[in-house]
Write an enzyme that holds these catalytic residues in place. Structure first.
Site, PDB file in Angstrom:
ATOM      1  N   SER A 120      13.017 -51.188 -72.705  1.00  0.00           N
ATOM      2  CA  SER A 120      13.474 -50.047 -71.906  1.00  0.00           C
ATOM      3  C   SER A 120      13.861 -50.509 -70.510  1.00  0.00           C
ATOM      4  O   SER A 120      13.691 -51.678 -70.152  1.00  0.00           O
ATOM      5  CB  SER A 120      12.368 -48.985 -71.810  1.00  0.00           C
TER       6      SER A 120
ATOM      7  N   SER B 148      10.600 -57.148 -56.649  1.00  0.00           N
ATOM      8  CA  SER B 148      10.848 -55.784 -56.186  1.00  0.00           C
ATOM      9  C   SER B 148      11.055 -55.823 -54.678  1.00  0.00           C
ATOM     10  O   SER B 148      10.625 -56.774 -54.016  1.00  0.00           O
ATOM     11  CB  SER B 148       9.634 -54.895 -56.512  1.00  0.00           C
TER      12      SER B 148
ATOM     13  N   TYR C 103       0.569 -53.782 -56.654  1.00  0.00           N
ATOM     14  CA  TYR C 103       1.931 -54.124 -57.051  1.00  0.00           C
ATOM     15  C   TYR C 103       2.565 -55.073 -56.043  1.00  0.00           C
ATOM     16  O   TYR C 103       3.192 -56.078 -56.422  1.00  0.00           O
ATOM     17  CB  TYR C 103       2.740 -52.832 -57.162  1.00  0.00           C
TER      18      TYR C 103
ATOM     19  N   THR D  48      14.645 -45.653 -63.922  1.00  0.00           N
ATOM     20  CA  THR D  48      13.862 -46.037 -65.102  1.00  0.00           C
ATOM     21  C   THR D  48      12.576 -45.208 -65.137  1.00  0.00           C
ATOM     22  O   THR D  48      12.379 -44.311 -64.314  1.00  0.00           O
ATOM     23  CB  THR D  48      13.489 -47.533 -65.055  1.00  0.00           C
TER      24      THR D  48
ATOM     25  N   LYS E 188       3.906 -58.832 -56.772  1.00  0.00           N
ATOM     26  CA  LYS E 188       5.324 -59.137 -56.608  1.00  0.00           C
ATOM     27  C   LYS E 188       5.577 -60.134 -55.476  1.00  0.00           C
ATOM     28  O   LYS E 188       6.484 -60.962 -55.571  1.00  0.00           O
ATOM     29  CB  LYS E 188       6.118 -57.849 -56.392  1.00  0.00           C
TER      30      LYS E 188
END
Length: 273
Positions: free
Chosen positions: A15, A138, A151, A186, A155
């Site tokens: 996805s 990101s 996160y 997304t 990252k």
């Protein structure tokens, strides 16, 4: 230039960005290895791609599964030309409220898993002296963003690993790309972990109004073919944040020159004295 005739392996291909990259690569005539956890979703992506595809499902944090997966992918294609480490999970919770296992899960998935997969395939690419390694970081891997401490840690770490790897492999003919997406349309926010580790289940307006995944995928592939080392795929304020933290190419060149001048050999020699 295109990826025609080359073999690309994408994790998290069922996805979002992964699926969009698969379709864009198929349009260019690439062969695809599609990995993820959901076989039915991978099969649906493969059907849309309509090109040579190997569906290779596994959990990226299952370290024992990586060596046989690499062997199967490499044998099927006669080598991997591009590995896209895309599988990941985000976060939406304040640090003061977040349980430590959430940090462990996100760092396992977003940092340690792509490192582990790279370490399995790296000797093969190094021996062949060709290949590209791409890491989906990101904008939150450039700028500390609220409600994403785990996160951001993962990252930022992934970018550091990629930068050091780029320097080391520059003398081997490999290319390393670190990709910094901003808001892409997304399910990243819906799937993000909350303070107790459960999925958020709701999207953000900034994500819903973000860049179309197919547009982002073409942007990424064009930049890779242009041999860009840092690829910022963002618009508006997110693009400005990324650009403010962009690493100058001159610095990448300087570190690569250290390797070319025998830095690693010198360090090994000193350790033996």
């Amino acid at each position: 230039m295109s990826f025609k005739g080359q073999t690309a392996w994408i994790t998290g291909a069922s996805s979002g960005i992964g699926a969009a990259l698969a379709k864009a690569l198929a349009e260019q005539g690439a062969r695809l290895v599609l990995s993820g956890r959901k076989i039915d979703a991978l099969e649906a992506v493969a059907a849309e791609c309509g090109s040579d595809c190997l569906i290779l499902p596994f959990e990226t944090t299952d370290i024992a599964a990586l060596a046989p997966a690499v062997e199967q992918a490499w044998t099927w294609s006669g080598g991997i030309d591009l590995l896209v480490n895309n599988a990941g999970i985000s976060q939406r919770s304040l640090a003061v409220e977040t349980a430590y296992p959430v940090y462990q899960r996100i760092i396992d998935v977003d940092l340690l898993a792509p490192i582990a997969l790279t370490q399995e395939i790296l000797p093969k690419m190094a021996a062949r002296k060709s290949g590209r390694l791409a890491y989906i970081s990101s904008i939150a891997g450039k700028v500390g963003v609220p409600m994403r401490t785990a996160y951001c840690a993962a990252k930022f770490g992934l970018a550091g690993y990629a930068d050091a790897l780029r320097a080391e492999t520059s003398v081997l003919g490999l290319k390393v790309h670190t990709i910094y997406p901003g808001s892409i349309r997304t399910d990243v926010s819906r799937n993000a972990l909350t303070a107790d580790g459960s999925a958020r289940g709701a999207s953000d307006s900034v994500i819903d109004n973000g860049i179309d995944p197919q547009v982002a995928a073409k942007w990424m592939l064009d930049a890779m073919l242009a041999d860009q080392r840092e690829i910022i795929v963002a618009e508006g304020g997110e693009a400005k944040m990324g650009e403010l933290r962009r690493t100058p190419d001159a610095l990448f060149d300087q570190v690569a020159a250290m390797m070319a001048s025998g830095y690693a050999e010198k360090m090994k020699s000193e350790a033996k004295q």
